[in-house]
Design a protein around this motif. Structure first.
Motif, mmCIF file in Angstrom:
data_model
loop_
_atom_site.group_PDB
_atom_site.id
_atom_site.type_symbol
_atom_site.label_atom_id
_atom_site.label_comp_id
_atom_site.label_asym_id
_atom_site.label_seq_id
_atom_site.Cartn_x
_atom_site.Cartn_y
_atom_site.Cartn_z
ATOM 1 N N CYS A 80 0.827 -1.209 0.000
ATOM 2 C CA CYS A 80 0.000 0.000 0.000
ATOM 3 C C CYS A 80 0.864 1.264 0.000
ATOM 4 O O CYS A 80 1.838 1.348 0.754
ATOM 5 C CB CYS A 80 -0.889 0.033 1.237
ATOM 6 S SG CYS A 80 -1.999 -1.379 1.403
ATOM 7 N N THR A 111 3.626 5.915 -4.194
ATOM 8 C CA THR A 111 3.451 4.794 -5.120
ATOM 9 C C THR A 111 4.795 4.207 -5.529
ATOM 10 O O THR A 111 4.977 2.976 -5.548
ATOM 11 C CB THR A 111 2.667 5.258 -6.363
ATOM 12 O OG1 THR A 111 1.403 5.811 -5.958
ATOM 13 C CG2 THR A 111 2.426 4.102 -7.325
ATOM 14 N N ARG A 139 -6.788 -3.836 -7.778
ATOM 15 C CA ARG A 139 -7.394 -2.561 -8.156
ATOM 16 C C ARG A 139 -8.689 -2.740 -8.960
ATOM 17 O O ARG A 139 -9.302 -1.755 -9.368
ATOM 18 C CB ARG A 139 -6.379 -1.716 -8.947
ATOM 19 C CG ARG A 139 -5.088 -1.446 -8.185
ATOM 20 C CD ARG A 139 -4.192 -0.426 -8.886
ATOM 21 N NE ARG A 139 -3.801 -0.840 -10.216
ATOM 22 C CZ ARG A 139 -2.782 -1.655 -10.510
ATOM 23 N NH1 ARG A 139 -2.042 -2.159 -9.525
ATOM 24 N NH2 ARG A 139 -2.483 -1.965 -11.762
ATOM 25 N N ASN A 140 -9.101 -3.995 -9.187
ATOM 26 C CA ASN A 140 -10.340 -4.240 -9.940
ATOM 27 C C ASN A 140 -11.542 -3.645 -9.218
ATOM 28 O O ASN A 140 -12.344 -2.921 -9.812
ATOM 29 C CB ASN A 140 -10.569 -5.749 -10.123
ATOM 30 C CG ASN A 140 -9.626 -6.360 -11.142
ATOM 31 O OD1 ASN A 140 -8.801 -5.678 -11.741
ATOM 32 N ND2 ASN A 140 -9.734 -7.659 -11.328
ATOM 33 N N ILE A 142 -11.365 -1.771 -6.180
ATOM 34 C CA ILE A 142 -10.439 -1.238 -5.191
ATOM 35 C C ILE A 142 -11.132 -0.665 -3.958
ATOM 36 O O ILE A 142 -10.610 -0.758 -2.849
ATOM 37 C CB ILE A 142 -9.501 -0.196 -5.838
ATOM 38 C CG1 ILE A 142 -8.325 0.100 -4.890
ATOM 39 C CG2 ILE A 142 -10.248 1.054 -6.260
ATOM 40 C CD1 ILE A 142 -7.191 0.849 -5.542
ATOM 41 N N SER A 146 -10.222 -2.181 -0.414
ATOM 42 C CA SER A 146 -9.707 -1.300 0.646
ATOM 43 C C SER A 146 -10.547 -1.403 1.907
ATOM 44 O O SER A 146 -10.022 -1.403 3.027
ATOM 45 C CB SER A 146 -9.685 0.155 0.158
ATOM 46 O OG SER A 146 -8.819 0.297 -0.944
ATOM 47 N N TYR A 156 -3.762 3.456 -0.126
ATOM 48 C CA TYR A 156 -4.433 2.667 -1.158
ATOM 49 C C TYR A 156 -3.566 1.473 -1.548
ATOM 50 O O TYR A 156 -2.343 1.526 -1.475
ATOM 51 C CB TYR A 156 -4.780 3.521 -2.383
ATOM 52 C CG TYR A 156 -3.711 3.625 -3.453
ATOM 53 C CD1 TYR A 156 -3.719 2.779 -4.564
ATOM 54 C CD2 TYR A 156 -2.690 4.576 -3.362
ATOM 55 C CE1 TYR A 156 -2.747 2.883 -5.555
ATOM 56 C CE2 TYR A 156 -1.724 4.687 -4.341
ATOM 57 C CZ TYR A 156 -1.751 3.831 -5.450
ATOM 58 O OH TYR A 156 -0.780 3.932 -6.422
ATOM 59 N N VAL A 158 -1.593 -0.679 -3.883
ATOM 60 C CA VAL A 158 -0.972 -0.511 -5.194
ATOM 61 C C VAL A 158 -1.018 -1.831 -5.965
ATOM 62 O O VAL A 158 -1.368 -1.880 -7.139
ATOM 63 C CB VAL A 158 0.488 -0.029 -5.053
ATOM 64 C CG1 VAL A 158 1.090 0.265 -6.428
ATOM 65 C CG2 VAL A 158 0.559 1.217 -4.180
ATOM 66 N N ARG A 231 -10.009 -0.263 -15.503
ATOM 67 C CA ARG A 231 -9.984 0.392 -14.175
ATOM 68 C C ARG A 231 -10.092 1.921 -14.257
ATOM 69 O O ARG A 231 -9.324 2.653 -13.632
ATOM 70 C CB ARG A 231 -8.726 -0.008 -13.412
ATOM 71 C CG ARG A 231 -8.637 -1.515 -13.176
ATOM 72 C CD ARG A 231 -7.329 -1.928 -12.552
ATOM 73 N NE ARG A 231 -7.201 -3.382 -12.559
ATOM 74 C CZ ARG A 231 -6.069 -4.040 -12.777
ATOM 75 N NH1 ARG A 231 -4.946 -3.378 -12.981
ATOM 76 N NH2 ARG A 231 -6.033 -5.357 -12.783
ATOM 77 N N MET A 234 -10.240 4.379 -11.107
ATOM 78 C CA MET A 234 -9.121 4.670 -10.211
ATOM 79 C C MET A 234 -9.007 6.151 -9.837
ATOM 80 O O MET A 234 -8.777 6.493 -8.675
ATOM 81 C CB MET A 234 -7.811 4.187 -10.830
ATOM 82 C CG MET A 234 -7.591 2.683 -10.758
ATOM 83 S SD MET A 234 -7.503 2.061 -9.058
ATOM 84 C CE MET A 234 -6.121 2.984 -8.397
ATOM 85 N N LEU A 238 -9.119 7.442 -6.000
ATOM 86 C CA LEU A 238 -7.955 8.066 -5.368
ATOM 87 C C LEU A 238 -8.277 9.466 -4.848
ATOM 88 O O LEU A 238 -7.827 9.858 -3.764
ATOM 89 C CB LEU A 238 -6.789 8.114 -6.354
ATOM 90 C CG LEU A 238 -6.163 6.753 -6.685
ATOM 91 C CD1 LEU A 238 -5.218 6.872 -7.875
ATOM 92 C CD2 LEU A 238 -5.431 6.182 -5.473
#
Length: 246
Positions: A80, A111, A139-140, A142, A146, A156, A158, A231, A234, A238
């Motif tokens: 993360c 990141t 992240r599909n 996310i 999370s 988040y 990664v 995705r 995202m 974010l």
């Protein structure tokens, strides 16, 4: 070729694992090696969540594209980007000053820090006879992923990383030739020509791996990938988590 280069040049993704536990000592050694990776200004803006509970792994696997090896591996690591720890641990010193944990630059720093640490850890794991595979599928879904890990704002996932003893010996996937990625003094657009030879190499590799069922060249595979709206949630996610506000 020394031992380190040999280890690096023989990296492969492992998607099948023995029913053999990773010891706490091994896990801590892998994470500690990851921590010794370079980090921007020593901010160390990442956290790792080690998931070993089978039901939790099953839930996460479902959110990450139903990849069975997440369930089968002894330890599933979630890497993360973490600016929450940075914000909270500095509040006593910041006072009324404006802080910029929500900047795009700090998002990049966190990141990249996570990625550098993870790759250090991957090499450390392989040096211990373990295998890994990165899981971008975290992240599909996310937001749900999370929530399952109870990640606060400014944190988040990664990517994930399966960790365990390999139960397969996959072949080495060929990479682009060095000449395609190494430029001298300035960017050389002509280096793109090197992709032509790589297309043939990658097509041959795929053909062997699939017993002749697939021989699609790399550039065609990448064209297909570019045409997929992958995705697109995202950016909104974010922003809602407090990243890249400015």
């Amino acid at each position: 070729m020394n031992d380190t280069l040999s280890l690096l040049m023989n990296h492969r993704s492992v998607r099948k694992y023995l029913d053999k536990p990773v010891s706490e000592e091994q896990l801590r050694a892998v994470v500690a090696a990851g921590q010794m990776a370079s980090t921007s200004s020593n901010v160390q803006a990442y956290s790792i969540i080690a998931v070993t509970d089978q039901e939790k792994k099953r839930r996460l696997a479902g959110l990450a594209g139903n990849q069975a090896y997440i369930i089968e591996c002894p330890v599933f690591l979630v890497w993360c980007a973490d600016l929450y720890r940075l914000k909270k641990s500095t509040e006593a010193h910041s006072g009324d000053k404006e802080t910029y944990e929500d900047s795009t630059e700090n998002f990049i720093v966190a990141t990249v820090d996570a990625a550098l640490a993870a790759q250090n850890a991957a090499i450390a794991a392989e040096s211990l006879g373990l295998g890994i595979v990165y899981i971008g599928g975290v992240r599909n879904s996310i937001a749900d992923f999370s929530e399952a890990l109870e990640l606060p704002d400014l944190v988040y996932p990664v990517f994930g990383m399966c960790l365990g003893y390999p139960d397969q010996d996959p072949g080495l996937r060929p990479r682009l030739p060095v000449e395609a990625v190494l430029h001298r003094d300035s960017y050389n657009p002509g280096a793109i020509e090197e992709v032509r030879s790589y297309d043939q190499v990658s097509a041959d590799y795929l053909s062997k791996r699939t017993a002749g069922k697939n021989s699609t060249p790399w550039s065609e595979l990448m064209a297909k990938r570019l045409a997929e709206p992958v995705r697109l949630h995202m950016k909104d996610f974010l922003n809602r988590k407090g990243f890249m506000k400015r």
